[in-house]
Write a protein that holds these residues in place. Structure first.
Motif, PDB file in Angstrom:
ATOM      1  N   LEU A 210     -55.736 -43.492   0.215  1.00 51.03           N
ATOM      2  CA  LEU A 210     -54.615 -44.181  -0.440  1.00 51.03           C
ATOM      3  C   LEU A 210     -53.583 -43.148  -0.901  1.00 51.03           C
ATOM      4  N   PRO A 211     -52.963 -42.438   0.043  1.00 43.84           N
ATOM      5  CA  PRO A 211     -52.067 -41.340  -0.337  1.00 43.84           C
ATOM      6  C   PRO A 211     -50.829 -41.783  -1.107  1.00 43.84           C
ATOM      7  N   ASN A 212     -50.485 -43.053  -1.031  1.00 44.46           N
ATOM      8  CA  ASN A 212     -49.280 -43.536  -1.708  1.00 44.46           C
ATOM      9  C   ASN A 212     -49.584 -44.183  -3.064  1.00 44.46           C
ATOM     10  N   TYR A 213     -50.794 -44.027  -3.521  1.00 45.02           N
ATOM     11  CA  TYR A 213     -51.184 -44.592  -4.816  1.00 45.02           C
ATOM     12  C   TYR A 213     -51.213 -43.493  -5.875  1.00 45.02           C
ATOM     13  N   THR A 214     -50.911 -43.871  -7.101  1.00 43.91           N
ATOM     14  CA  THR A 214     -50.961 -42.914  -8.206  1.00 43.91           C
ATOM     15  C   THR A 214     -52.405 -42.702  -8.643  1.00 43.91           C
ATOM     16  N   ASP A 215     -52.639 -41.629  -9.384  1.00 43.62           N
ATOM     17  CA  ASP A 215     -53.979 -41.400  -9.924  1.00 43.62           C
ATOM     18  C   ASP A 215     -54.409 -42.547 -10.831  1.00 43.62           C
ATOM     19  N   ALA A 216     -53.472 -43.082 -11.598  1.00 46.50           N
ATOM     20  CA  ALA A 216     -53.800 -44.197 -12.493  1.00 46.50           C
ATOM     21  C   ALA A 216     -54.278 -45.401 -11.691  1.00 46.50           C
ATOM     22  N   GLU A 217     -53.612 -45.696 -10.584  1.00 44.11           N
ATOM     23  CA  GLU A 217     -54.007 -46.831  -9.753  1.00 44.11           C
ATOM     24  C   GLU A 217     -55.350 -46.585  -9.079  1.00 44.11           C
ATOM     25  N   LYS A 218     -55.608 -45.365  -8.679  1.00 51.51           N
ATOM     26  CA  LYS A 218     -56.870 -45.065  -7.996  1.00 51.51           C
ATOM     27  C   LYS A 218     -58.074 -45.279  -8.904  1.00 51.51           C
ATOM     28  N   ILE A 219     -57.981 -44.867 -10.149  1.00 51.93           N
ATOM     29  CA  ILE A 219     -59.113 -44.967 -11.067  1.00 51.93           C
ATOM     30  C   ILE A 219     -59.064 -46.239 -11.908  1.00 51.93           C
ATOM     31  N   GLY A 220     -57.922 -46.930 -11.892  1.00 55.05           N
ATOM     32  CA  GLY A 220     -57.801 -48.145 -12.688  1.00 55.05           C
ATOM     33  C   GLY A 220     -57.482 -47.881 -14.140  1.00 55.05           C
ATOM     34  N   TYR A 221     -56.669 -46.870 -14.389  1.00 55.02           N
ATOM     35  CA  TYR A 221     -56.207 -46.535 -15.729  1.00 55.02           C
ATOM     36  C   TYR A 221     -54.748 -46.964 -15.889  1.00 55.02           C
ATOM     37  N   LEU A 222     -54.310 -47.026 -17.130  1.00 53.88           N
ATOM     38  CA  LEU A 222     -52.892 -47.090 -17.423  1.00 53.88           C
ATOM     39  C   LEU A 222     -52.327 -45.671 -17.345  1.00 53.88           C
ATOM     40  N   PRO A 223     -51.039 -45.492 -17.082  1.00 53.93           N
ATOM     41  CA  PRO A 223     -50.468 -44.132 -17.010  1.00 53.93           C
ATOM     42  C   PRO A 223     -50.757 -43.303 -18.248  1.00 53.93           C
ATOM     43  N   GLU A 224     -50.716 -43.924 -19.413  1.00 58.87           N
ATOM     44  CA  GLU A 224     -50.981 -43.169 -20.649  1.00 58.87           C
ATOM     45  C   GLU A 224     -52.439 -42.733 -20.757  1.00 58.87           C
ATOM     46  N   GLN A 225     -53.336 -43.454 -20.086  1.00 53.29           N
ATOM     47  CA  GLN A 225     -54.737 -43.037 -20.097  1.00 53.29           C
ATOM     48  C   GLN A 225     -54.959 -41.811 -19.214  1.00 53.29           C
ATOM     49  N   ILE A 226     -54.258 -41.763 -18.098  1.00 52.74           N
ATOM     50  CA  ILE A 226     -54.280 -40.551 -17.269  1.00 52.74           C
ATOM     51  C   ILE A 226     -53.731 -39.373 -18.065  1.00 52.74           C
ATOM     52  N   ALA A 227     -52.623 -39.594 -18.744  1.00 52.15           N
ATOM     53  CA  ALA A 227     -52.020 -38.521 -19.548  1.00 52.15           C
ATOM     54  C   ALA A 227     -52.985 -38.035 -20.614  1.00 52.15           C
ATOM     55  N   TRP A 228     -53.730 -38.937 -21.245  1.00 51.68           N
ATOM     56  CA  TRP A 228     -54.699 -38.541 -22.271  1.00 51.68           C
ATOM     57  C   TRP A 228     -55.776 -37.634 -21.667  1.00 51.68           C
ATOM     58  N   CYS A 229     -56.284 -38.012 -20.513  1.00 51.78           N
ATOM     59  CA  CYS A 229     -57.314 -37.195 -19.857  1.00 51.78           C
ATOM     60  C   CYS A 229     -56.780 -35.808 -19.508  1.00 51.78           C
ATOM     61  N   GLN A 230     -55.575 -35.757 -18.995  1.00 54.35           N
ATOM     62  CA  GLN A 230     -54.990 -34.466 -18.638  1.00 54.35           C
ATOM     63  C   GLN A 230     -54.804 -33.582 -19.863  1.00 54.35           C
ATOM     64  N   GLU A 231     -54.356 -34.175 -20.946  1.00 54.84           N
ATOM     65  CA  GLU A 231     -54.113 -33.413 -22.173  1.00 54.84           C
ATOM     66  C   GLU A 231     -55.413 -32.958 -22.840  1.00 54.84           C
ATOM     67  N   ASN A 232     -56.499 -33.691 -22.610  1.00 57.98           N
ATOM     68  CA  ASN A 232     -57.759 -33.409 -23.301  1.00 57.98           C
ATOM     69  C   ASN A 232     -58.858 -32.912 -22.367  1.00 57.98           C
ATOM     70  N   GLU A 233     -58.492 -32.535 -21.151  1.00 65.98           N
ATOM     71  CA  GLU A 233     -59.485 -32.102 -20.167  1.00 65.98           C
ATOM     72  C   GLU A 233     -60.332 -30.948 -20.688  1.00 65.98           C
ATOM     73  N   SER A 234     -59.687 -29.918 -21.197  1.00 64.92           N
ATOM     74  CA  SER A 234     -60.409 -28.744 -21.687  1.00 64.92           C
ATOM     75  C   SER A 234     -61.309 -29.104 -22.862  1.00 64.92           C
ATOM     76  N   TYR A 235     -60.802 -29.938 -23.745  1.00 62.64           N
ATOM     77  CA  TYR A 235     -61.584 -30.348 -24.925  1.00 62.64           C
ATOM     78  C   TYR A 235     -62.822 -31.133 -24.499  1.00 62.64           C
ATOM     79  N   MET A 236     -62.668 -32.077 -23.568  1.00 59.75           N
ATOM     80  CA  MET A 236     -63.806 -32.878 -23.112  1.00 59.75           C
ATOM     81  C   MET A 236     -64.858 -31.999 -22.449  1.00 59.75           C
ATOM     82  N   TRP A 237     -64.401 -31.085 -21.611  1.00 58.88           N
ATOM     83  CA  TRP A 237     -65.342 -30.220 -20.896  1.00 58.88           C
ATOM     84  C   TRP A 237     -66.124 -29.343 -21.880  1.00 58.88           C
TER      85      TRP A 237
END
Length: 321
Positions: A210-237
């Motif tokens: 699905l190359p024309n789909y956003t990451d949010a659409e692929k995982i079933g997140y809202l755009p702000e949920q993707i942003a939260w994961c990106q901002e907190n990736e290091s903290y979660m790990w």
């Protein structure tokens, strides 16, 4: 002049990358795929009671042998079911756009998995089973249209985190998820990391298919949920490592970090800010890192690999906060 000099290799790499991508997409476009769509819900709700036996003979796989005919006759005539059918018809009376999207998806599937069968697509109206919105079964692909009417539809009495994915745009990602279940064997181990990488493989499939789909659409997140994961990736790990959770097989961990949920459960103040399934998202980043650093590995090989091998060779490093 120095700045201009360094921009040349960057531009060169950019065009090489675009050319590589276009070669794949050009090859995909040349793959012949023609999808047959059968509108079972139309045949069912337009069927007269006297014609039920003929319908059962035409679609035996939709009618369990031990199910009394009165169940189907009542459904045909029930005002609520007929209203739901009317709502589905309003949105999907013409399924041409979706058929084109399914054909494009199966062109991509045949590019990476040349031996797969092109299925017949059956559209249905089911029991609002959100765990089985689309079912891929080799020669059949069943799509429950009542679950793609839009998250604000009046028929949906579900929590927000569930109905946010009752959008038309989730149809193709759901098909890939069902395909993945048949091609992506789970690990023999039940650790959190094994679960993370299992879903990371599924999500990486969506990157390819699905190359024309956003990451949010692929995982079933809202755009702000993707942003939260990106901002907190290091903290979660860091949390997973500090709490020794990666190789932990505690059966409570999937519900905390993998399974569908309103939020993830770190048991910290950030819980209510987090989306559910952050373990899937981290696993996705690990698999992406693995494929970036092991370019000769095919997607078929990736799906067969054990999670430990993928993790060890991924060189995964979360982005710094």
């Amino acid at each position: 002049m120095k700045k201009y000099f360094y921009s040349i290799p960057i531009l060169f790499l950019f065009f090489i990358s675009c050319d590589k991508k276009s070669k794949v997409e050009k090859a995909v476009e040349e793959i012949p795929v023609q999808i047959k769509v059968v509108r079972f819900e139309k045949d069912f709700f337009d069927c007269k009671p006297s014609e039920l036996q003929n319908l059962k003979a035409e679609y035996p796989f939709f009618f369990p042998e031990n199910e009394d005919d009165n169940v189907w006759l009542e459904k045909m005539q029930n005002p609520l079911w007929r209203e739901l059918y009317t709502e589905v018809e309003k949105k999907y009376s013409n399924f041409g756009k979706q058929t084109t999207e399914i054909e494009d998806l199966f062109k991509h599937l045949k590019y990476y998995f040349p031996t797969i069968i092109t299925p017949t697509v059956y559209t249905v109206i089911g029991e609002m089973d959100y765990n089985n919105k689309a079912i891929y079964a080799n020669d059949k692909l069943i799509i429950a249209l009542e679950l793609y009417l839009g998250k604000e539809h009046k028929f949906y009495e579900f929590p927000e985190y569930i109905k946010q994915n009752f959008e038309e745009r989730q149809m193709m990602p759901d098909i890939v998820s069902s395909f993945s279940m048949r091609t992506n064997p789970p690990s023999k181990e039940q650790s959190l990391l094994a679960e993370m990488i299992y879903y990371g493989k599924e999500l990486f499939l969506k990157d390819l298919l699905l190359p024309n789909y956003t990451d949010a659409e692929k995982i079933g997140y809202l755009p702000e949920q993707i942003a939260w994961c990106q901002e907190n990736e290091s903290y979660m790990w860091r949390f997973f490592i500090d709490e020794s959770l990666l190789y932990n097989s505690d059966p409570k961990l999937p519900n905390r970090f993998i399974n569908l949920a309103p939020f993830s459960k770190f048991y910290l103040e950030i819980d209510n800010e987090s989306p559910g399934r952050v373990g899937q998202w981290i696993g996705w980043q690990i698999v992406r890192s693995f494929m970036k650093n092991n370019e000769k590995v095919t997607v078929q090989e990736l799906l067969k690999m054990e999670y430990k091998d993928i993790f060890d060779r991924s060189k995964y490093k979360p982005k710094k906060e």
